[in-house]
Design a protein around this motif. Sequence first.
Motif, short mmCIF file in Angstrom:
data_model
loop_
_atom_site.label_atom_id
_atom_site.label_comp_id
_atom_site.label_asym_id
_atom_site.label_seq_id
_atom_site.Cartn_x
_atom_site.Cartn_y
_atom_site.Cartn_z
N SER A 152 0.85 -1.20 0.06
CA SER A 152 -0.03 -0.08 -0.05
C SER A 152 0.96 1.35 -0.12
CB SER A 152 -0.67 0.01 1.21
OG SER A 152 -0.04 0.24 2.45
N GLN A 153 0.13 2.45 -0.28
CA GLN A 153 1.01 3.47 -0.34
C GLN A 153 1.49 3.95 1.05
OE1 GLN A 153 -1.42 6.84 -1.41
NE2 GLN A 153 0.46 8.04 -2.07
N ASP A 154 0.73 3.79 1.98
CA ASP A 154 1.01 3.86 3.51
C ASP A 154 2.33 2.81 3.89
OD1 ASP A 154 -0.59 5.79 4.31
OD2 ASP A 154 -2.04 4.48 5.00
N ALA A 155 2.26 1.66 3.32
CA ALA A 155 3.37 0.73 3.73
C ALA A 155 4.74 1.35 3.06
CB ALA A 155 2.98 -0.58 3.26
N TRP A 204 5.34 4.52 2.04
CA TRP A 204 6.03 5.59 2.81
C TRP A 204 6.63 5.24 4.09
CZ3 TRP A 204 6.16 10.83 2.27
CH2 TRP A 204 6.58 11.50 3.59
N ASN A 205 5.92 4.37 4.69
CA ASN A 205 6.54 4.01 6.22
C ASN A 205 8.10 3.20 5.91
OD1 ASN A 205 4.71 4.97 7.92
ND2 ASN A 205 3.38 3.01 7.61
N SER A 216 0.46 15.03 3.80
CA SER A 216 -0.38 15.37 4.86
C SER A 216 0.64 15.86 5.89
CB SER A 216 -0.96 14.00 5.49
OG SER A 216 0.19 13.28 5.86
N GLN A 239 0.84 15.34 8.93
CA GLN A 239 1.59 13.98 9.70
C GLN A 239 2.87 13.61 8.95
OE1 GLN A 239 1.19 12.88 13.02
NE2 GLN A 239 3.31 12.13 12.47
N ARG A 240 2.77 13.51 7.77
CA ARG A 240 3.97 12.99 6.97
C ARG A 240 4.94 14.46 6.58
NH1 ARG A 240 1.84 9.11 1.83
NH2 ARG A 240 1.05 7.73 3.10
N ASP A 293 6.60 14.31 10.07
CA ASP A 293 7.81 13.18 10.19
C ASP A 293 8.97 13.56 9.55
OD1 ASP A 293 5.65 11.52 11.65
OD2 ASP A 293 5.26 10.61 9.59
#
Length: 92
Positions: free
Chosen positions: A24-27, A29-30, A78, A80-81, A84
């Motif tokens: 996923s896009q979140d995965a 990014w992380n 976002s 939050q990003r 970070d």
Amino acid sequence: MAPGVRGDRASGRGRAPAAGTPRSQDARWNANLTAARQYHAREGHLQVPRKAVEIVNGEEHKLGAFLDNARRRAAKLSPQRRADLDQLGMRW
């Protein structure tokens, strides 16, 4: 640091997905954020060459491209990003 930088294989967290498994896009990014944290911990900055690659848990991450793209898309990140990356001293 020269292009093609390789990182410390022992640092980072999480496991890479099996080959061919979409993430996923979140995965993604992380995973890239983990690479950025590893680089920052080792080098003390995020002035990464565009072609730099960081290795986390045996998986290569195109850290330079990730950070360059994040800078170009800063307005779309976002809060939050952006926070970070700000915590790592990101130069926008």
